[in-house]
Design a protein around this motif. Sequence first.
Motif, mmCIF file in Angstrom:
data_model
loop_
_atom_site.group_PDB
_atom_site.id
_atom_site.type_symbol
_atom_site.label_atom_id
_atom_site.label_comp_id
_atom_site.label_asym_id
_atom_site.label_seq_id
_atom_site.Cartn_x
_atom_site.Cartn_y
_atom_site.Cartn_z
ATOM 1 N N ALA A 14 54.714 40.921 24.447
ATOM 2 C CA ALA A 14 54.599 40.640 22.942
ATOM 3 C C ALA A 14 55.129 39.255 22.720
ATOM 4 N N THR A 15 54.149 38.420 22.442
ATOM 5 C CA THR A 15 54.622 36.952 21.963
ATOM 6 C C THR A 15 53.499 36.704 20.714
ATOM 7 N N SER A 16 54.152 35.845 19.997
ATOM 8 C CA SER A 16 53.593 35.145 18.773
ATOM 9 C C SER A 16 52.832 33.810 19.033
ATOM 10 N N ARG A 17 53.108 33.434 20.284
ATOM 11 C CA ARG A 17 52.579 31.984 20.979
ATOM 12 C C ARG A 17 51.417 32.036 21.762
ATOM 13 N N GLY A 18 50.391 31.593 21.330
ATOM 14 C CA GLY A 18 49.211 31.524 22.195
ATOM 15 C C GLY A 18 47.932 31.653 21.183
ATOM 16 N N LEU A 19 46.694 31.754 21.555
ATOM 17 C CA LEU A 19 45.579 32.075 21.119
ATOM 18 C C LEU A 19 45.111 33.509 20.509
ATOM 19 N N GLU A 20 44.630 33.567 19.342
ATOM 20 C CA GLU A 20 44.383 34.883 18.866
ATOM 21 C C GLU A 20 43.119 35.448 19.858
ATOM 22 N N GLY A 21 43.008 36.588 20.371
ATOM 23 C CA GLY A 21 41.982 36.882 21.070
ATOM 24 C C GLY A 21 41.684 38.506 20.961
ATOM 25 N N TYR A 22 41.042 38.996 21.800
ATOM 26 C CA TYR A 22 40.587 40.438 21.657
ATOM 27 C C TYR A 22 41.062 41.312 23.151
ATOM 28 N N LEU A 23 41.584 42.268 22.533
ATOM 29 C CA LEU A 23 42.014 43.207 23.924
ATOM 30 C C LEU A 23 40.898 44.269 24.091
ATOM 31 N N TYR A 24 40.409 44.566 25.200
ATOM 32 C CA TYR A 24 39.611 45.777 25.451
ATOM 33 C C TYR A 24 40.167 46.565 26.188
ATOM 34 N N HIS A 25 40.236 47.878 25.762
ATOM 35 C CA HIS A 25 41.204 48.731 26.351
ATOM 36 C C HIS A 25 40.820 50.340 26.325
ATOM 37 N N CYS A 26 41.334 51.216 27.226
ATOM 38 C CA CYS A 26 40.744 52.495 27.076
ATOM 39 C C CYS A 26 41.841 53.194 25.952
ATOM 40 N N VAL A 27 41.313 53.748 25.019
ATOM 41 C CA VAL A 27 42.120 54.491 24.134
ATOM 42 C C VAL A 27 42.803 55.847 24.347
ATOM 43 N N LEU A 28 42.283 56.255 25.729
ATOM 44 C CA LEU A 28 42.737 57.347 25.975
ATOM 45 C C LEU A 28 44.297 57.104 26.860
ATOM 46 N N CYS A 29 44.118 56.198 27.951
ATOM 47 C CA CYS A 29 45.163 56.203 28.818
ATOM 48 C C CYS A 29 46.033 54.926 28.756
ATOM 49 N N ASP A 30 45.582 53.977 27.742
ATOM 50 C CA ASP A 30 46.055 52.778 27.298
ATOM 51 C C ASP A 30 45.897 51.661 28.765
ATOM 52 N N GLU A 31 44.902 51.788 29.430
ATOM 53 C CA GLU A 31 44.307 51.048 30.324
ATOM 54 C C GLU A 31 44.050 49.614 29.962
ATOM 55 N N ALA A 32 44.844 48.478 30.030
ATOM 56 C CA ALA A 32 44.044 47.251 29.536
ATOM 57 C C ALA A 32 42.878 46.736 30.604
ATOM 58 N N LEU A 33 42.035 46.330 30.114
ATOM 59 C CA LEU A 33 40.476 46.185 30.918
ATOM 60 C C LEU A 33 40.466 44.735 30.745
ATOM 61 N N VAL A 34 40.275 43.938 29.494
ATOM 62 C CA VAL A 34 39.918 42.468 29.477
ATOM 63 C C VAL A 34 40.670 41.996 27.890
ATOM 64 N N LEU A 35 41.195 40.838 28.305
ATOM 65 C CA LEU A 35 41.825 40.306 27.024
ATOM 66 C C LEU A 35 41.223 38.748 27.237
ATOM 67 N N SER A 36 40.534 38.762 25.986
ATOM 68 C CA SER A 36 39.423 37.372 25.987
ATOM 69 C C SER A 36 39.637 36.591 24.630
ATOM 70 N N LYS A 37 39.377 35.301 24.859
ATOM 71 C CA LYS A 37 39.572 34.407 23.757
ATOM 72 C C LYS A 37 38.342 34.927 22.736
ATOM 73 N N HIS A 38 37.171 35.090 23.318
ATOM 74 C CA HIS A 38 35.962 35.251 22.462
ATOM 75 C C HIS A 38 35.611 36.866 22.382
ATOM 76 N N GLN A 39 35.115 37.228 21.533
ATOM 77 C CA GLN A 39 34.411 38.620 21.429
ATOM 78 C C GLN A 39 33.499 39.065 22.809
ATOM 79 N N ILE A 40 33.620 40.055 23.062
ATOM 80 C CA ILE A 40 32.557 40.255 24.310
ATOM 81 C C ILE A 40 31.690 41.606 23.994
ATOM 82 N N ASN A 41 30.552 41.657 24.165
ATOM 83 C CA ASN A 41 29.510 42.806 23.902
ATOM 84 C C ASN A 41 30.297 43.948 24.842
ATOM 85 N N PRO A 42 30.707 45.179 24.270
ATOM 86 C CA PRO A 42 31.386 46.016 25.039
ATOM 87 C C PRO A 42 30.774 46.782 26.108
#
Length: 255
Positions: free
Chosen positions: A19-47
């Motif tokens: 949990a940090t406020s430093r860095g670039l804003e990005g997009y976290l793609y994750h599983c809403v069921l088990c909270d598995e983090a899949l991809v954290l990207s600077k740009h939006q990615i087609n799901p």
Amino acid sequence: MQTHSTIETLQPKTWQLDATSRGLEGYLYHCVLCDEALVLSKHQINPQKIQILFNNICPGCSFGLDKVLGCRPSILPPGRRLLTNLKCPDAEMLLEPDDPLEHQTRRGGSLPRDLQPSITTGIEAIDKILILKKGQLVFLQGEPSNALSLLLCVRATLPPPRGLNTDVVFIDAGNLFDTYTIAQHITNLELDDERVHGRIHLSRAFTHHQVYNLIMDKLPSALDEYEARLAVVSDITALFCDPDVRDKKESIDIF
């Protein structure tokens, strides 16, 4: 050339991310069921790209990503563009140029109410929400989407304002094209059966290579040849999500 800091491994669970406020804003793609983090990207990615890379299976809970994939804002560590789950193969395929072309995506319900559609479904409740205009790329998801696409194929042959008075190119990637349903719509609309069937040009795909070739190589010329103003691709991701598909490049190129 990619630098070492461009792609790094992502912590497996969303709550393990720093949990940090430093860095670039990005997009976290994750599983809403088990909270598995899949991809954290600077740009939006087609799901759908993410679904394909993970064979549409969450590595944490094994549920289908088409049901449980979520996206939320997050912060990228300084100097990073992309972080991926340890089980993500070919992460480089998700990289985008530093200044990608921005695509404006909007939910159908957010379109202006006075916007006039180019084609309608004839179902008032749907036509109030789904405003279909020429030039749009529309994704319909869920079981009813196939029935709706078949209805639109028939109604596209109607003259304006209900239709486009056009031929239709239909690429069937999910073995979903149903001539009986088409015939029912033709009868309900009191149209000429032979004429409408003659304006719907069907191609079937049985492998992901065939889907790729039909969309990338054949579709543009087919649209010109038939002067078609509507193209439908059914179940576009299904064959690419087959676990036997090793090379994901073709699917990533499409999406």
